[in-house]
Write a protein that holds these residues in place. Structure first.
Motif, PDB file in Angstrom:
ATOM      1  N   GLY A 138      -0.118   3.405 -23.351  1.00 37.26           N
ATOM      2  CA  GLY A 138       1.021   4.482 -23.474  1.00 37.26           C
ATOM      3  C   GLY A 138       1.712   4.568 -22.506  1.00 37.26           C
ATOM      4  O   GLY A 138       3.021   4.491 -22.406  1.00 37.26           O
ATOM      5  N   LEU A 139       1.096   4.481 -21.215  1.00 35.93           N
ATOM      6  CA  LEU A 139       1.829   4.664 -19.960  1.00 35.93           C
ATOM      7  C   LEU A 139       2.496   3.244 -19.583  1.00 35.93           C
ATOM      8  O   LEU A 139       3.605   3.218 -19.319  1.00 35.93           O
ATOM      9  CB  LEU A 139       0.650   4.623 -18.579  1.00 35.93           C
ATOM     10  N   LEU A 140       1.829   2.061 -19.901  1.00 35.65           N
ATOM     11  CA  LEU A 140       2.379   0.694 -19.696  1.00 35.65           C
ATOM     12  C   LEU A 140       3.579   0.419 -20.471  1.00 35.65           C
ATOM     13  O   LEU A 140       4.639  -0.008 -20.037  1.00 35.65           O
ATOM     14  CB  LEU A 140       1.394  -0.365 -20.003  1.00 35.65           C
ATOM     15  N   LEU A 141       3.661   0.810 -21.756  1.00 36.96           N
ATOM     16  CA  LEU A 141       4.779   0.533 -22.681  1.00 36.96           C
ATOM     17  C   LEU A 141       5.937   1.403 -22.282  1.00 36.96           C
ATOM     18  O   LEU A 141       7.063   1.027 -22.462  1.00 36.96           O
ATOM     19  CB  LEU A 141       4.215   1.003 -24.016  1.00 36.96           C
ATOM     20  N   THR A 142       5.634   2.825 -21.906  1.00 35.49           N
ATOM     21  CA  THR A 142       6.865   3.570 -21.748  1.00 35.49           C
ATOM     22  C   THR A 142       7.423   3.193 -20.283  1.00 35.49           C
ATOM     23  O   THR A 142       8.608   3.052 -20.163  1.00 35.49           O
ATOM     24  CB  THR A 142       6.275   5.002 -21.501  1.00 35.49           C
ATOM     25  N   LYS A 143       6.760   2.820 -19.427  1.00 36.68           N
ATOM     26  CA  LYS A 143       7.233   2.195 -18.049  1.00 36.68           C
ATOM     27  C   LYS A 143       8.082   0.675 -18.254  1.00 36.68           C
ATOM     28  O   LYS A 143       8.980   0.590 -17.802  1.00 36.68           O
ATOM     29  CB  LYS A 143       6.008   1.866 -17.248  1.00 36.68           C
ATOM     30  N   ALA A 144       7.214  -0.116 -19.056  1.00 29.20           N
ATOM     31  CA  ALA A 144       8.108  -1.491 -19.609  1.00 29.20           C
ATOM     32  C   ALA A 144       9.390  -1.179 -20.239  1.00 29.20           C
ATOM     33  O   ALA A 144      10.297  -1.912 -19.842  1.00 29.20           O
ATOM     34  CB  ALA A 144       7.116  -2.383 -20.188  1.00 29.20           C
ATOM     35  N   SER A 145       9.486  -0.110 -20.930  1.00 27.94           N
ATOM     36  CA  SER A 145      10.662  -0.027 -21.762  1.00 27.94           C
ATOM     37  C   SER A 145      11.647   0.981 -21.015  1.00 27.94           C
ATOM     38  O   SER A 145      12.993   0.961 -21.478  1.00 27.94           O
ATOM     39  CB  SER A 145      10.515   0.825 -23.037  1.00 27.94           C
ATOM     40  N   GLY A 146      11.420   1.270 -19.659  1.00 27.81           N
ATOM     41  CA  GLY A 146      12.325   1.921 -19.000  1.00 27.81           C
ATOM     42  C   GLY A 146      12.538   3.580 -19.028  1.00 27.81           C
ATOM     43  O   GLY A 146      13.173   4.170 -18.713  1.00 27.81           O
ATOM     44  N   MET A 147      11.408   4.162 -19.661  1.00 27.38           N
ATOM     45  CA  MET A 147      11.409   5.425 -20.009  1.00 27.38           C
ATOM     46  C   MET A 147      10.547   6.291 -19.051  1.00 27.38           C
ATOM     47  O   MET A 147      10.313   7.408 -19.101  1.00 27.38           O
ATOM     48  CB  MET A 147      10.790   5.688 -21.424  1.00 27.38           C
ATOM     49  N   ASN A 194      11.033   7.904 -28.963  1.00 28.78           N
ATOM     50  CA  ASN A 194      10.943   6.515 -29.577  1.00 28.78           C
ATOM     51  C   ASN A 194       9.832   6.367 -30.400  1.00 28.78           C
ATOM     52  O   ASN A 194       8.525   6.243 -29.986  1.00 28.78           O
ATOM     53  CB  ASN A 194      10.843   5.634 -28.556  1.00 28.78           C
ATOM     54  N   LYS A 195       9.967   6.436 -31.672  1.00 28.90           N
ATOM     55  CA  LYS A 195       9.121   6.314 -32.657  1.00 28.90           C
ATOM     56  C   LYS A 195       8.221   4.950 -32.708  1.00 28.90           C
ATOM     57  O   LYS A 195       6.894   4.719 -32.902  1.00 28.90           O
ATOM     58  CB  LYS A 195       9.528   6.669 -34.188  1.00 28.90           C
ATOM     59  N   GLY A 196       9.168   4.043 -32.642  1.00 30.74           N
ATOM     60  CA  GLY A 196       8.619   2.649 -32.236  1.00 30.74           C
ATOM     61  C   GLY A 196       7.435   2.379 -31.234  1.00 30.74           C
ATOM     62  O   GLY A 196       6.339   2.005 -31.387  1.00 30.74           O
ATOM     63  N   LEU A 197       7.673   3.098 -30.174  1.00 33.08           N
ATOM     64  CA  LEU A 197       7.002   2.872 -29.002  1.00 33.08           C
ATOM     65  C   LEU A 197       5.515   3.814 -29.273  1.00 33.08           C
ATOM     66  O   LEU A 197       4.362   3.311 -28.703  1.00 33.08           O
ATOM     67  CB  LEU A 197       7.577   3.448 -27.709  1.00 33.08           C
ATOM     68  N   ALA A 198       5.827   4.951 -29.856  1.00 30.44           N
ATOM     69  CA  ALA A 198       4.656   5.502 -30.218  1.00 30.44           C
ATOM     70  C   ALA A 198       3.582   4.926 -31.157  1.00 30.44           C
ATOM     71  O   ALA A 198       2.534   5.088 -30.951  1.00 30.44           O
ATOM     72  CB  ALA A 198       5.037   7.041 -30.945  1.00 30.44           C
TER      73      ALA A 198
END
Length: 207
Positions: free
Chosen positions: A31-40, A61-65
């Motif tokens: 969760g942390l890695l994906l949100t950081k990688a997506s610029g969130m 971001n539903k896709g990220l979740a």
């Protein structure tokens, strides 16, 4: 039991490596890695501060979740399935418990992680698919009816533990029961809000 061709004396060693694999894989903070990688930014700075899919959803971001949910599930499933092929059921139980501990208490994040619901879903499927189906059925049913993530998660972990002896997998009951107790403990703030009628539904600001 020990895997075929391995003496019983090796089981503790197998269990150690199984637990190590489970913890390392389980502690990956997707969760942390994906949100950081997506610029969130840092997902720990919003909502509940949790690194799980429910809090990632609060980024909008539903896709990220959804990706977080799937990856957190896989990190419970993968080590258990791998260990099962290598060393047998005793080692699987160690990998299962360690994977959830890794998610909830990742060393990389100062032992502050998620609450283990999605990872335990993967663990249940890895131990035995009927247990995974019981987990998924209760989780999705309670979520659909009440729209409360915490309630659905707690119901699911209890269902998986209860299903173990009922479905013919009593050897997995101890680890699933221990995981259920841990996850319920980690939801103690949610339980307090549920008792007050203040627990938010999906899309709320707290977990």
């Amino acid at each position: 039991m020990a895997a075929i061709g391995r003496p019983a004396a090796e089981v503790p060693v197998d269990a150690f490596y199984a637990a190590l694999l489970g913890y390392v894989v389980g502690s990956i903070p997707f969760g942390l890695l994906l949100t950081k990688a997506s610029g969130m930014g840092d997902v720990r700075q919003i909502g509940s501060g949790n690194i799980g899919a429910t809090n990632v959803l609060r980024t909008g971001n539903k896709g990220l979740a959804a990706a977080t949910l799937v990856l957190d599930l896989v990190k419970g499933l993968a080590p258990v399935a791998i260990v099962g092929q290598l060393w047998g059921e005793v080692a699987m139980a160690f990998a299962a418990g360690a994977a959830v501990l890794g998610h909830c208490f990742p060393v990389w994040l100062g032992f502050k992680g998620g609450k283990g619901v999605a990872t335990n879903a993967g663990v249940a499927f890895g131990l035995a698919w009927p247990l995974g189906l019981a987990y998924a059925f209760v989780w999705l049913s309670v979520l659909a009816i009440f729209r409360v993530s915490s309630l659905a998660g707690m119901a699911a972990v209890v269902a998986a533990a209860a299903a173990a002896p009922l479905f013919g997998y009593p050897q997995f009951f101890p680890v699933l029961a221990a995981i259920a107790l841990l996850i319920i403990y980690l939801h103690r703030a949610n339980i307090a809000r549920l008792m007050k009628g203040e627990e938010p539904r999906i899309g709320g600001s707290k977990e």
